[in-house]
Design a protein around this motif. Structure first.
Motif, PDB file in Angstrom:
ATOM      1  N   TYR A 257       0.606  -1.175   0.197  1.00  0.00           N
ATOM      2  CA  TYR A 257       0.135  -0.186   0.023  1.00  0.00           C
ATOM      3  C   TYR A 257       1.010   1.217  -0.125  1.00  0.00           C
ATOM      4  CZ  TYR A 257      -4.088  -2.673   0.805  1.00  0.00           C
ATOM      5  OH  TYR A 257      -5.071  -3.603   0.855  1.00  0.00           O
TER       6      TYR A 257
ATOM      7  N   ILE B 202     -10.586   2.120   6.090  1.00  0.00           N
ATOM      8  CA  ILE B 202      -9.612   1.746   5.048  1.00  0.00           C
ATOM      9  C   ILE B 202      -8.345   2.757   5.590  1.00  0.00           C
ATOM     10  CG2 ILE B 202      -8.670   1.601   2.981  1.00  0.00           C
ATOM     11  CD1 ILE B 202     -11.472   1.533   1.844  1.00  0.00           C
TER      12      ILE B 202
ATOM     13  N   VAL C 180      -7.559  -0.472   8.583  1.00  0.00           N
ATOM     14  CA  VAL C 180      -6.751  -1.878   8.302  1.00  0.00           C
ATOM     15  C   VAL C 180      -5.750  -1.488   7.614  1.00  0.00           C
ATOM     16  CG1 VAL C 180      -9.224  -2.874   8.787  1.00  0.00           C
ATOM     17  CG2 VAL C 180      -8.589  -2.295   6.597  1.00  0.00           C
TER      18      VAL C 180
ATOM     19  N   MET D 243     -21.992   1.942   0.509  1.00  0.00           N
ATOM     20  CA  MET D 243     -20.633   2.780   0.280  1.00  0.00           C
ATOM     21  C   MET D 243     -20.953   4.132   0.097  1.00  0.00           C
ATOM     22  SD  MET D 243     -19.683   1.137  -3.485  1.00  0.00           S
ATOM     23  CE  MET D 243     -20.728   1.665  -4.718  1.00  0.00           C
TER      24      MET D 243
ATOM     25  N   SER E  15     -10.539 -10.047  -0.549  1.00  0.00           N
ATOM     26  CA  SER E  15     -11.514  -9.913   0.545  1.00  0.00           C
ATOM     27  C   SER E  15     -11.101  -9.238   1.660  1.00  0.00           C
ATOM     28  CB  SER E  15     -11.798 -11.601   0.999  1.00  0.00           C
ATOM     29  OG  SER E  15     -12.319 -12.425  -0.335  1.00  0.00           O
ATOM     30  N   LEU E  16      -9.860  -8.436   1.401  1.00  0.00           N
ATOM     31  CA  LEU E  16      -9.698  -7.795   2.559  1.00  0.00           C
ATOM     32  C   LEU E  16     -10.643  -6.457   2.749  1.00  0.00           C
ATOM     33  CD1 LEU E  16      -5.798  -7.613   2.005  1.00  0.00           C
ATOM     34  CD2 LEU E  16      -6.775  -8.836   3.825  1.00  0.00           C
ATOM     35  N   LEU E  17     -10.809  -6.031   3.998  1.00  0.00           N
ATOM     36  CA  LEU E  17     -11.618  -4.815   4.175  1.00  0.00           C
ATOM     37  C   LEU E  17     -10.932  -3.769   3.354  1.00  0.00           C
ATOM     38  CD1 LEU E  17     -13.156  -3.572   7.447  1.00  0.00           C
ATOM     39  CD2 LEU E  17     -12.091  -1.988   5.760  1.00  0.00           C
ATOM     40  N   ALA E  18      -9.501  -3.395   3.334  1.00  0.00           N
ATOM     41  CA  ALA E  18      -9.149  -2.378   2.484  1.00  0.00           C
ATOM     42  C   ALA E  18      -9.214  -2.590   0.996  1.00  0.00           C
ATOM     43  CB  ALA E  18      -7.546  -2.485   2.814  1.00  0.00           C
ATOM     44  N   GLU E  19      -9.613  -3.641   0.550  1.00  0.00           N
ATOM     45  CA  GLU E  19      -9.797  -3.922  -0.874  1.00  0.00           C
ATOM     46  C   GLU E  19     -11.313  -4.031  -1.100  1.00  0.00           C
ATOM     47  OE1 GLU E  19      -7.215  -4.519  -3.162  1.00  0.00           O
ATOM     48  OE2 GLU E  19      -5.974  -3.878  -1.501  1.00  0.00           O
TER      49      GLU E  19
ATOM     50  N   SER F 267      -7.834  -9.535   8.763  1.00  0.00           N
ATOM     51  CA  SER F 267      -8.004  -8.056   8.087  1.00  0.00           C
ATOM     52  C   SER F 267      -9.104  -8.093   6.958  1.00  0.00           C
ATOM     53  CB  SER F 267      -6.569  -7.908   7.439  1.00  0.00           C
ATOM     54  OG  SER F 267      -5.749  -7.511   8.243  1.00  0.00           O
ATOM     55  N   LEU F 268      -9.663  -9.513   6.858  1.00  0.00           N
ATOM     56  CA  LEU F 268     -10.841  -9.516   5.937  1.00  0.00           C
ATOM     57  C   LEU F 268     -12.072  -8.725   6.386  1.00  0.00           C
ATOM     58  CD1 LEU F 268     -10.978 -13.647   5.709  1.00  0.00           C
ATOM     59  CD2 LEU F 268      -9.992 -12.167   4.161  1.00  0.00           C
ATOM     60  N   LEU F 269     -12.549  -8.219   5.293  1.00  0.00           N
ATOM     61  CA  LEU F 269     -13.876  -7.160   5.526  1.00  0.00           C
ATOM     62  C   LEU F 269     -14.696  -8.093   6.639  1.00  0.00           C
ATOM     63  CD1 LEU F 269     -15.803  -5.188   3.042  1.00  0.00           C
ATOM     64  CD2 LEU F 269     -16.968  -6.530   4.754  1.00  0.00           C
TER      65      LEU F 269
ATOM     66  N   ARG G 226     -14.177   1.581  -6.716  1.00  0.00           N
ATOM     67  CA  ARG G 226     -12.981   2.251  -6.136  1.00  0.00           C
ATOM     68  C   ARG G 226     -11.996   2.700  -6.928  1.00  0.00           C
ATOM     69  NH1 ARG G 226      -8.734  -1.462  -3.401  1.00  0.00           N
ATOM     70  NH2 ARG G 226      -8.909  -3.154  -4.647  1.00  0.00           N
TER      71      ARG G 226
ATOM     72  N   SER H 185     -14.091  -3.165   1.027  1.00  0.00           N
ATOM     73  CA  SER H 185     -14.986  -2.200   1.375  1.00  0.00           C
ATOM     74  C   SER H 185     -14.910  -0.672   0.372  1.00  0.00           C
ATOM     75  CB  SER H 185     -14.711  -1.863   2.745  1.00  0.00           C
ATOM     76  OG  SER H 185     -14.023  -0.979   3.118  1.00  0.00           O
ATOM     77  N   GLU H 186     -15.923   0.068   0.531  1.00  0.00           N
ATOM     78  CA  GLU H 186     -16.016   1.206  -0.121  1.00  0.00           C
ATOM     79  C   GLU H 186     -15.910   0.983  -1.675  1.00  0.00           C
ATOM     80  OE1 GLU H 186     -17.937   3.814   1.310  1.00  0.00           O
ATOM     81  OE2 GLU H 186     -16.801   4.737  -0.085  1.00  0.00           O
TER      82      GLU H 186
END
Lengths: 344, 344, 344, 344
Positions: free
Chosen positions: A12, A239, A181, B238, C192-196, A192-194, B283, C198-199
């Motif tokens: 990131y 995020i 996260v 979102m 499936s990460l929240l950072a990827e 860290s999964l949603l 996104r 979500s949103e």
């Protein structure tokens, strides 16, 4: 126009460097390396970059190509910069390390927290801790920058005025920090999964976190004596963003705390002291290099509360790295870092 | 450097204009109006703008001051631009209306969907529908722009190549659209609360939505005949983004659909046709004026599926408004619109 | 009181079985297996279960212990049940398989979609597809149940009334489906990460998804002929829930669609036909075994739109598995499944 | 089977009472009132309740009907219970007030924080503060219960063992609390919109929050002396949950803190002390009446950190109200409150 390289570009902080540098008037990307993704176009991994870096692909790390750069960013796990920074520095390339490799001045302490010997202790003396609000002049002259960690940036900026002025008890400082996260990186971890991290809140590392010695080092320098810090980080379902809530016990009459903070940061382009009574939101700095601060003294008692927000990937990593680059090369300190936050 | 005014600046499209124009080299804000917040500094309502518009405060709408602008954006509920646009146009100020007031060519139809008479039917003929991918030349000459709605932008861009080439049955087109909650604006409605709208998905307006006649009008022009469209919007948990999933039934051999799309948009700076097999993510366009498209033909059957993503507040509103402004004033079409999306 | 075993208990469907069975009056857990976590207390992995299953730990799969159960659930990746189900069935234990292993009647087709030979084709004839709304009587007699997939459950329930009555064109049915991220399981994947995730919103598998043949098989049985289905799943930024938006073209006068749906499901305890004009929300079924449906006919045209929502982990997996168990053992069909959804 | 009424049933605590009581074996709903929604079926507003309360609709508050109940819950804004509780109590109906009306023993202090005179000071003496972990015996005998606030519940449960044993400095206690947005209720406020509150974190009320005097009152009773508390609440982007991070300075050798906490709550059905080293997640109590606690002593220093999580709508409101009801009527204390948390 200078040429820069990025080592370890798939995480990131690597892609965030690319996002921000896309708008930098004086920088071009010479190389971005990744062992695992060598050959892949950067915009295949990060489609938000489509159109911005035509032809740019991840490459194997090639010392020759990196040494041809004016500066190289390390956006790598700890240990990697230890191995490569020395050679680049010798060949005249400046190094800006976003990892923890050169943040602690004490190689022994580094080894204790990271569970391995420090790989380049000889470079520690020359390394400059890249917090412009403390070390701007040294950064301008530096050849090796240790970019501060995300939590350490927020905590130090919030506490500097109080500790520099000896206003709070240095033995009992509390930093209750909440992070999005992305602070855990792009690694595929169940936690860290949603499905695991959203709609929930939890602390972690309450008994000790690797950012603790870095924060203590910085606060100790500001206070002129060791600082007893309790640091509890929390995983927050968002995020980006860090919200540091900082508690100190006043030992002296602080006078006008608002004025103290405003004066301390009056000339700082990346720090915004909000009006008295404010509660900064992390989203107000999303995508930006700004740290917003507010200071409160509930009930006019002896506890001072500082609220500090940053974007962990920008002021807490890649943005601050670019701020350092700008200082090192004499560019406008905020070049590439001036877009307002995305809000809502 | 031109002077622009923004009428109705407190909503999401108003602040988004400010966010984007902060980086525009040729535009300065002369006035931003709000009856409800007159006197309030804009950065008090939107702290992300602190430092970007020092001294700028919301003001009462003042026709004199607005008429002194080169262009005025209306970021208002429907009906407001009807009342003011005429006077501004007469006095030589160009008008870019982000509301629905001038989108439908048929004043009767407008009245049916909005439940009130059209307030300025005489202006309809001169109004240009501001979809650059269709009307670029007209936009360059226009004095009054009707900025397309968010859903209509995504749906039209995704379907244009197919309808223009008469490849699909115009009587049975389906647009299944998913929008972030900012599509509902900044009004305080229970259904838009985080507690109500997050962790859930629902359709709304399945039996008829105000964007339907606008989409039909645009698709009909592309197809050269009326288009039978089923349009089902969905509220997605979102903040920003529209994902349009578009279904058409092929009536002719379409040949190479990927090539068709790539050629149609080859010179379009705000449309990105992704490689075959792609699934664009909302996104990847967050905060940008880009529409990303992908076209699929599952099982090589007679159904074509187009995936189109935009940021509803940018390409779906304020960014497209600025793209129109740029065309009208001869600026670089994407001036102020070039930053990559924030990702992650 | 019957004894049940759960094979593969660490995934989301496994823990969901435990959550639901904690309130079941007639079932006790004899064993829950996991090769990777053998020895770990279940409530260490899932602290929400603390206090509910004292002493229960994951164990190595032990055929003896499983065969001592009245029924065994398989909450495993595909292929595992193929290997074990036969032995259990021979020893008199009933098998309820939540995986895809026995859903397709055609072993060849299974092999094509799953990329490996079917491991137990001899069991296919006896396997009952566990959709109570279609196969209730067969389920009561069954010894081997193939629990329907999550998407197939929502899509079939929404389309059954239309196809059974031959009201829509069977060649052109569209299922636009939106799923929360738990549909991808508990595996640690970057996407499936929240950072990827979500949103953002995106389609996936637009050109073909493993649930497609299962849905076609079920719809074909309802229609009495093959059904041409276009199925596009989307990843939605929420933990649980599927929203299926289903489009069919009417070929006959459907009469009163609302009455049709209400009559079809009048006696179904797990299906709730909402009032005309409704738009069901996924959160209204969160944690429950209910499928809520609404049927629309926009503009009284020839397109019918059905909205169907389920919780992918309950009616789409573990809840439906328990509904089958209840039918097989003569319990109240909704035993353990009666708590209202958590809302908000 | 007892009859209960709910006054003010349209808010989140009202519907949560219905959700939980749907599974209570000994309670039936006699009336649920709402002036604004009188006549509306409850399941029209809350479709998750469809099938659970057939025929139940919101009604105008009718004192006769309420007085015919064995107990009445007030799920109202402050001030409402002041006006009605007295009459109900006189007529023999027990009152369980979820609002703040009877939480503070000092009517003057109540008036200061709520900006209006206390409307029923004569009832204060008889009102029992409904924290079962402190007042169980009094609750059993009570006719009027003041259900604790959400923050006060989490903070008190986390600090009780330390203050009761006089282990920490009572003058300098810090409660850094993070709450989901349902803590702000169902009112339509801009700041609670998904577009405003998600993807962000902020503190609020840092200089004083209405829960402060309630917490101080409870902690003071535990400590046997006034407690100096700094309380900073934060708005967290999630629907439900409170995470309280509590900091105290040890003034005495605390011995085995883990054992202290385990013993203090050994017989408490709604408190779960997690194993040493744990970090409880709010999601592990979502939908349940459980408070999970963990105690840490970082670096074996003189600061103790307690982590406490609850669901603000359950243990922080409606669940705790039912726990009180159960005690008052001699039911199993956790009747209706035994389902495990929904996780993931």
């Amino acid at each position: 126009m200078i040429k820069v390289g990025i080592v370890g570009g798939t995480g990131y902080t690597g892609v965030e460097l690319l996002r921000l540098l896309a708008g930098h008037p004086d920088v071009e990307i010479e190389a971005i390396t990744s062992r695992s993704e060598a050959g892949l176009a950067v915009d295949e991994l990060y489609p938000n970059l489509r159109g911005h870096y035509p032809g740019l692909a991840f490459s194997e790390p090639d010392p020759e190509r990196l040494a041809a750069c004016d500066a190289v960013f390390f956006a790598t796990p700890h240990g990697v910069a230890h191995a490569l920074a020395g050679e680049l520095l010798e060949r005249g390339t400046r190094v800006i390390d976003l990892s923890a490799d050169f943040r602690l001045k004490d190689a022994e302490e580094w080894a204790r927290w990271y569970g391995q010997p420090h790989g380049a202790p000889a470079l520690l003396e020359a390394a400059v801790y890249g917090l412009p609000e403390v070390n701007r002049d040294a950064i301008r002259q530096a050849r090796l920058i240790a970019v501060p960690g995300c939590y350490p940036t927020a905590v130090q900026l919030g506490l500097l005025p109080l500790l520099e002025q000896r206003l709070i008890d240095p033995d009992h400082v509390i930093a209750d920090c909440k992070s999005g996260v992305t602070g855990a990186g792009r690694g595929a971890k169940v936690g860290s999964l949603l499905a695991e991290a959203s709609e929930s809140m939890k602390a972690y590392g309450a008994s000790g976190h690797r950012h603790l010695p870095e924060i203590r080092q910085g606060l100790g320098q500001a206070a002129g004596q060791p600082v007893g810090l309790t640091f509890v980080p929390h995983l927050t379902p968002m995020i980006r963003g860090i919200h540091a809530t900082l508690y100190g016990r006043l030992t002296n009459d602080p006078g006008d705390l608002q004025a103290l903070f405003e004066q301390r940061f009056a000339d700082e382009p990346a720090v915004d002291v909000m009006p008295a009574g404010s509660h900064p939101e992390t989203r107000s700095v999303k995508g930006t290099d700004i740290c917003r601060l507010a200071v409160h003294r509930p009930g006019d008692g002896d506890t001072v509360v500082v609220l500090a927000v940053i974007d962990n990937l920008v002021k807490g990593a890649s943005g601050q790295a670019i701020q350092n680059l700008n200082l090192m090369f004499g560019f406008d300190e905020m070049a590439g870092l001036q877009a307002p936050a995305l809000m809502p």
